[in-house]
Design a protein around this motif. Structure first.
Motif, short mmCIF file in Angstrom:
data_model
loop_
_atom_site.label_atom_id
_atom_site.label_comp_id
_atom_site.label_asym_id
_atom_site.label_seq_id
_atom_site.Cartn_x
_atom_site.Cartn_y
_atom_site.Cartn_z
N GLU A 3 -1.78 1.25 21.37
CA GLU A 3 -1.57 2.64 20.98
C GLU A 3 -0.94 3.47 22.09
O GLU A 3 -0.79 4.69 21.94
N ALA A 4 -0.57 2.84 23.19
CA ALA A 4 -0.10 3.59 24.35
C ALA A 4 1.31 4.13 24.16
O ALA A 4 2.22 3.41 23.77
N ALA A 5 1.47 5.42 24.46
CA ALA A 5 2.81 6.02 24.50
C ALA A 5 3.39 5.88 25.90
O ALA A 5 4.60 6.02 26.09
N GLY A 6 2.53 5.62 26.87
CA GLY A 6 2.97 5.44 28.24
C GLY A 6 1.84 4.89 29.08
O GLY A 6 0.66 5.04 28.75
N ILE A 7 2.20 4.21 30.18
CA ILE A 7 1.22 3.63 31.10
C ILE A 7 1.47 4.18 32.49
O ILE A 7 2.60 4.12 32.99
N VAL B 157 7.03 0.08 25.99
CA VAL B 157 6.17 1.15 26.49
C VAL B 157 6.59 1.52 27.92
O VAL B 157 6.62 0.65 28.80
N PRO B 158 6.93 2.76 28.18
CA PRO B 158 7.35 3.16 29.53
C PRO B 158 6.19 3.09 30.52
O PRO B 158 5.04 3.34 30.16
N VAL B 159 6.52 2.73 31.75
CA VAL B 159 5.51 2.60 32.80
C VAL B 159 5.90 3.46 34.00
O VAL B 159 7.05 3.42 34.44
N ALA C 44 2.96 -8.72 25.52
CA ALA C 44 3.76 -8.53 24.32
C ALA C 44 3.65 -7.11 23.78
O ALA C 44 4.62 -6.53 23.30
N SER C 45 2.44 -6.53 23.86
CA SER C 45 2.22 -5.18 23.34
C SER C 45 3.02 -4.13 24.12
O SER C 45 3.32 -3.06 23.60
N VAL C 46 3.38 -4.45 25.35
CA VAL C 46 4.17 -3.53 26.18
C VAL C 46 5.65 -3.79 26.00
O VAL C 46 6.45 -2.86 25.83
N GLN D 276 15.59 -4.28 35.40
CA GLN D 276 15.84 -5.39 34.47
C GLN D 276 14.81 -5.44 33.34
O GLN D 276 14.99 -6.20 32.39
N CYS D 277 13.75 -4.66 33.44
CA CYS D 277 12.71 -4.68 32.41
C CYS D 277 13.24 -4.07 31.11
O CYS D 277 14.07 -3.15 31.13
N THR D 278 12.76 -4.58 29.99
CA THR D 278 13.19 -4.04 28.69
C THR D 278 12.64 -2.63 28.48
O THR D 278 13.26 -1.82 27.78
N ASN D 279 11.49 -2.34 29.05
CA ASN D 279 10.95 -0.99 28.98
C ASN D 279 11.29 -0.24 30.27
O ASN D 279 11.58 -0.85 31.30
N LYS D 280 11.27 1.07 30.21
CA LYS D 280 11.61 1.87 31.38
C LYS D 280 10.46 1.87 32.38
O LYS D 280 9.33 2.19 32.04
N VAL D 281 10.78 1.51 33.62
CA VAL D 281 9.79 1.53 34.70
C VAL D 281 10.28 2.50 35.77
O VAL D 281 11.36 2.32 36.33
#
Length: 259
Positions: A131-135, A169-171, A162-164, A229-234
């Motif tokens: 349920e995370a919109a961000g970490i 999910v942005p980190v 996988a859930s991230v 290189q991550c698929t989500n924004k870090v």
């Protein structure tokens, strides 16, 4: 009055022409068109009913002692609660960010979850990630080097979940305790984490237990790892929970939980 009467006459004539046109349409075509309209309307109604609302949950995580719980209280009520002890259960609550409490415009509440960093309690993180919109991954900038391996392993595990990955999910890597003179800079911490994660992904084969569970690997084969290189924004930011300097965390939350 004459203008109104003329307008009424034109409308009545237009309606009559419409009725005559409809009467000329074969019943089969008319019923088909009506059915299409009904099914289209039902489709959009069902989509609107079952569409999941955008999440307002932000998860705070990281190693024990990194200052997650102080950040939780600073975000919630602007207080460090005179320091905190290591949490053994998640702290969570839905609130208006303390810095936005006095604003007159409508602000969306944020559900903040502070997940304990003790290794035996980390599985609780999996309860909140879907349920995370961000970490917000909190790092102790003061004691960073002694904990480099542990921080990198925990961050690696999160970035390959996988859930991230699937939900991108942005980190935010939040370098906490920056009020200390001997605290490391965010640029130094970022580079060291990238180097250590590069070693980790090399040592963990594609068939390791971690990758079987997560089904995702990091980086581009043959290239040194970087967070870009991550698929989500870090992204990486700084904070000082004890001195209430948490602007980077608040901005990250508002970027991902819109008012």
């Amino acid at each position: 009055m004459e203008g109104i009467e003329q307008w009424k006459s034109e409308v009545e004539q237009f309606i009559q022409q419409g009725i005559e046109y409809i009467r000329q349409i074969p019943p089969v075509q008319l019923y088909s068109a009506a059915a299409v309209l009904v099914f289209t309307a039902l489709f959009f109604i069902l989509v609107s009913l079952f569409r999941r609302p955008k999440s307002n949950t932000v998860v705070l995580t990281g190693l024990s002692g990194s200052g997650k719980t102080i950040l939780f209280y600073q975000l919630r009520d602007g207080s460090s609660h005179q320091g905190t002890v290591t949490s053994m259960e998640p702290n969570e609550g839905t609130c208006i960010l303390h810095s936005e409490a006095s604003k007159e415009r409508k602000v969306k509440p944020v559900h903040i979850v502070d997940v304990p960093g003790h290794p035996r309690l980390r599985p609780k993180l999996d309860e909140f990630l879907p349920e995370a919109a961000g970490i917000v991954f909190v790092v102790d900038a003061l004691e960073f080097l002694p904990n480099l391996r542990g921080v990198s392993e925990y961050l690696y595990d999160i970035l390959t979940k996988a859930s991230v990955v699937k939900k991108k999910v942005p980190v935010l890597i939040c370098c906490n305790k920056t009020e200390k003179v001997t605290a490391h800079t965010k640029d130094f911490i970022c580079k060291q984490l990238e180097k250590e994660i590069d070693k980790l992904r090399t040592s963990r084969s594609a068939v390791s237990d971690a990758d079987v569970a997560n089904d995702h690997t990091l980086g581009i084969p043959g290239k040194a790892f970087s967070f870009s290189q991550c698929t989500n924004k870090v992204s990486i930011g700084e904070a000082s929970g004890l001195t209430s300097k948490i602007a980077d965390v608040e901005q990250f939350i508002r970027d991902n939980v819109k008012p």
